[in-house]
Design a protein around this motif. Structure first.
Motif, PDB file in Angstrom:
ATOM      1  N   VAL A  15     -53.143 -46.819  -7.385  1.00  0.00           N
ATOM      2  CA  VAL A  15     -53.952 -47.363  -8.477  1.00  0.00           C
ATOM      3  C   VAL A  15     -54.558 -48.698  -8.062  1.00  0.00           C
ATOM      4  CG1 VAL A  15     -53.846 -48.326 -10.817  1.00  0.00           C
ATOM      5  CG2 VAL A  15     -52.651 -46.189 -10.273  1.00  0.00           C
ATOM      6  N   THR A  16     -55.848 -48.847  -8.313  1.00  0.00           N
ATOM      7  CA  THR A  16     -56.558 -50.103  -8.064  1.00  0.00           C
ATOM      8  C   THR A  16     -56.970 -50.707  -9.401  1.00  0.00           C
ATOM      9  OG1 THR A  16     -57.432 -49.271  -5.968  1.00  0.00           O
ATOM     10  CG2 THR A  16     -58.557 -51.168  -6.957  1.00  0.00           C
ATOM     11  N   LEU A  17     -56.636 -51.981  -9.604  1.00  0.00           N
ATOM     12  CA  LEU A  17     -57.027 -52.672 -10.836  1.00  0.00           C
ATOM     13  C   LEU A  17     -58.422 -53.249 -10.682  1.00  0.00           C
ATOM     14  CD1 LEU A  17     -53.742 -54.599 -11.787  1.00  0.00           C
ATOM     15  CD2 LEU A  17     -54.488 -52.324 -12.484  1.00  0.00           C
ATOM     16  N   HIS A  18     -59.271 -53.005 -11.671  1.00  0.00           N
ATOM     17  CA  HIS A  18     -60.641 -53.508 -11.637  1.00  0.00           C
ATOM     18  C   HIS A  18     -60.875 -54.630 -12.636  1.00  0.00           C
ATOM     19  CE1 HIS A  18     -61.650 -50.157  -9.039  1.00  0.00           C
ATOM     20  NE2 HIS A  18     -61.138 -49.310  -9.922  1.00  0.00           N
ATOM     21  N   SER A  20     -58.667 -57.091 -15.745  1.00  0.00           N
ATOM     22  CA  SER A  20     -57.441 -57.435 -16.463  1.00  0.00           C
ATOM     23  C   SER A  20     -57.758 -58.638 -17.334  1.00  0.00           C
ATOM     24  CB  SER A  20     -56.318 -57.756 -15.468  1.00  0.00           C
ATOM     25  OG  SER A  20     -55.125 -58.071 -16.135  1.00  0.00           O
ATOM     26  N   VAL A 107     -56.667 -53.526 -19.539  1.00  0.00           N
ATOM     27  CA  VAL A 107     -56.734 -53.313 -18.091  1.00  0.00           C
ATOM     28  C   VAL A 107     -57.578 -52.075 -17.805  1.00  0.00           C
ATOM     29  CG1 VAL A 107     -55.381 -52.779 -16.021  1.00  0.00           C
ATOM     30  CG2 VAL A 107     -54.478 -54.385 -17.730  1.00  0.00           C
ATOM     31  N   ALA A 109     -58.527 -49.534 -14.557  1.00  0.00           N
ATOM     32  CA  ALA A 109     -58.031 -49.215 -13.224  1.00  0.00           C
ATOM     33  C   ALA A 109     -58.525 -47.836 -12.798  1.00  0.00           C
ATOM     34  CB  ALA A 109     -56.499 -49.261 -13.212  1.00  0.00           C
ATOM     35  N   SER A 110     -58.282 -47.498 -11.544  1.00  0.00           N
ATOM     36  CA  SER A 110     -58.624 -46.159 -11.039  1.00  0.00           C
ATOM     37  C   SER A 110     -57.549 -45.716 -10.065  1.00  0.00           C
ATOM     38  CB  SER A 110     -59.994 -46.161 -10.353  1.00  0.00           C
ATOM     39  OG  SER A 110     -59.980 -47.020  -9.224  1.00  0.00           O
ATOM     40  N   SER A 111     -57.374 -44.410  -9.955  1.00  0.00           N
ATOM     41  CA  SER A 111     -56.412 -43.814  -9.031  1.00  0.00           C
ATOM     42  C   SER A 111     -57.164 -42.980  -7.996  1.00  0.00           C
ATOM     43  CB  SER A 111     -55.422 -42.926  -9.784  1.00  0.00           C
ATOM     44  OG  SER A 111     -54.660 -42.131  -8.894  1.00  0.00           O
ATOM     45  N   GLN A 130     -47.316 -47.111 -13.382  1.00  0.00           N
ATOM     46  CA  GLN A 130     -48.520 -47.817 -12.937  1.00  0.00           C
ATOM     47  C   GLN A 130     -49.688 -47.625 -13.894  1.00  0.00           C
ATOM     48  OE1 GLN A 130     -48.577 -45.835  -9.000  1.00  0.00           O
ATOM     49  NE2 GLN A 130     -48.412 -47.882  -8.107  1.00  0.00           N
ATOM     50  N   GLN A 151     -54.344 -49.845 -21.127  1.00  0.00           N
ATOM     51  CA  GLN A 151     -54.883 -49.623 -19.783  1.00  0.00           C
ATOM     52  C   GLN A 151     -55.605 -48.290 -19.719  1.00  0.00           C
ATOM     53  OE1 GLN A 151     -52.144 -50.293 -16.534  1.00  0.00           O
ATOM     54  NE2 GLN A 151     -53.174 -48.825 -15.191  1.00  0.00           N
ATOM     55  N   THR A 153     -57.101 -45.748 -16.987  1.00  0.00           N
ATOM     56  CA  THR A 153     -57.087 -45.432 -15.558  1.00  0.00           C
ATOM     57  C   THR A 153     -57.864 -44.144 -15.332  1.00  0.00           C
ATOM     58  OG1 THR A 153     -54.887 -46.418 -15.353  1.00  0.00           O
ATOM     59  CG2 THR A 153     -55.644 -45.031 -13.531  1.00  0.00           C
TER      60      THR A 153
END
Length: 449
Positions: A15-18, A20, A107, A109-111, A130, A151, A153
């Protein structure tokens, strides 16, 4: 009939946080202090849940994130306390929520995975942690952390997950359900709230003076030096095994038939929950180390969660927003739980909630006012079977699965409907040796397991 499935081993969902950030109410909200009941006081810990959605061409994940952020901004007006922060009242020693519009966490995010790579959503994965951030890493000390974080994702297939981590002091299951329905409604263009929440938590305030009319063995006063603020209902953190105990409809019916054998009481409520809770209690009580020479005399106490909204006089509004739950108890020696017919164990589980009358509930609240205690039992079974998180309608559709994220709680079993059939799943978290014995007792109970 019944099966035992381990939690999938995938722990890194890449997972990448873009983004927050803190989301603020869309309008100015009054600055005030929100009273928390004695039940709210002891539930100062996070409950993370995860809600999965398949791809919707009309709602790519970027649009979902924008819509959800907009909905959160709007819903934080009627739910202003969710954008607040805890504050300890030094005079009373009680927690309060300062409604100061400090914001809720958000948040994006992407996986690197597709939803199909995760396997069956019904069996929560350690990696799902996550997908529901509990803190914002870019903020400072605990006092600055939001009471709830959301969040979004996205996955490579176009599907996405919405993780929600909310402090238990904010909601019980019923009021969380109402909140999520309202959040989903606000994600539409011009839709009103589904339910107007009742925020008057003084409805569950202790009486003055307090009047404890019953013994309350389901609670205990912590044997520890006085500390600032209320104690927290929690447990130590240790390495645990996680397994789903899946019971089909035929397995539940088998348990119900067993509960009728040698039944010693015609008033026993033989429900799906009661028979499952009875089986889980028996397995848990007997799963302690067999080398414990005191096991036969050891007493095991089961706690199950009871909604008191309709049990009070007058009843609480169904839209009561807060924790309107107490624990009912059943206690027995382990040797009795092993030797008794199953019907007797179900009877004890069934009898627990019948004690929770209007006067009994008020007595508990008054006991907590005096003693500042905590639930006292070996194991708690909490049911999400009547919660309808997977039936909430968002602009992008209903979740394909909604459920709890595995946690460090070895003292709580979460029970929830299987979204693929009419069966029931029990999420059990125990140290490895205890889990081995637990599942052995579970298997032995079913003829074809």
């Amino acid at each position: 009939m019944a099966s035992i499935l381990p939690i999938p081993a995938m722990q890194d969902l890449k997972v990448t946080l873009h983004e927050s950030i803190l989301v603020l109410p869309s309008q100015e909200t009054p600055k005030k202090s929100l009273f928390l009941s004695n039940i709210d006081q002891i539930l100062n810990y996070n409950i993370p849940t995860i809600h999965f959605f398949t791809a919707n061409p009309d709602f790519p994940s970027e649009t979902v994130a924008k819509r959800l952020k907009m909905a959160l901004e709007k819903v934080l007006v009627p739910y202003d306390f969710m954008a607040g922060r805890f504050k300890l009242n030094e005079q009373s020693g009680r927690l309060e929520i300062q409604c100061n519009a400090a914001g809720a966490g958000f948040v994006v995010a992407s996986s690197e995975y597709r939803l199909d790579d995760l396997g069956d959503f019904v069996h929560p994965n350690l990696g799902f942690r996550q997908l529901a951030a509990q803190i914002l890493d870019n903020l400072g000390p605990d006092d600055d952390q939001p009471l709830c974080t959301f969040q979004v994702t996205s996955f490579k297939c176009g599907g996405f997950a919405i993780g929600m981590s909310m402090n238990h002091a904010l909601f019980d299951g019923v009021s969380a359900q109402t909140f999520i329905e309202n959040l989903a409604a606000q994600a539409f263009e011009d839709k009103p709230l589904s339910v107007i929440p009742c925020h008057n938590r003084h409805l569950l305030a202790a009486r003055s003076p307090p009047h404890v009319a019953f013994p309350h063995p389901e609670f205990s006063k912590p044997d520890m030096p006085a500390v600032s603020g209320p104690p927290v209902f929690d447990c130590e953190r240790e390495e645990l095994d996680y397994k789903i105990f899946k019971l089909t409809t035929s397995a539940i019916n088998y348990l119900k038939e067993k509960a009728k054998d040698n039944s010693s009481s015609a008033t026993t409520k033989i429900t799906s929950y009661n028979v499952l809770a009875a089986l889980i209690w028996r397995c848990k009580a007997l799963s302690f180390d067999d080398n414990d020479h005191n096991r036969e005399d050891r007493v095991s106490t089961l706690l199950n969660v009871v909604d008191i909204r309709s049990r009070l006089n007058p009843p609480l509004p169904s839209s009561y927003c807060g924790n309107a739950v107490l624990v009912a108890y059943a206690s027995a020696k382990c040797q009795d739980l092993e030797k008794w017919p199953f019907s007797e164990v179900v009877k004890m589980v069934s009898e627990g909630p019948t004690r929770v009358s209007d006067e009994y509930a008020k007595s508990v609240i008054d006991w907590l006012e005096i003693n500042k205690g905590l639930p006292c039992g070996e194991y708690m079974v909490t049911s999400w079977m009547r919660l309808r998180f997977d039936q909430v309608v968002y602009p992008w559709g209903k979740p394909v699965h909604s459920g709890p994220v595995v946690s460090h709680r070895k003292d709580i079993c979460w029970v929830f409907q299987d979204s693929t059939d009419a069966g029931i799943n029990a999420l059990v978290s125990l140290p490895a040796n205890d889990m081995e014995r637990f599942q052995a007792y579970f298997r032995d109970f079913f003829p074809d397991a």
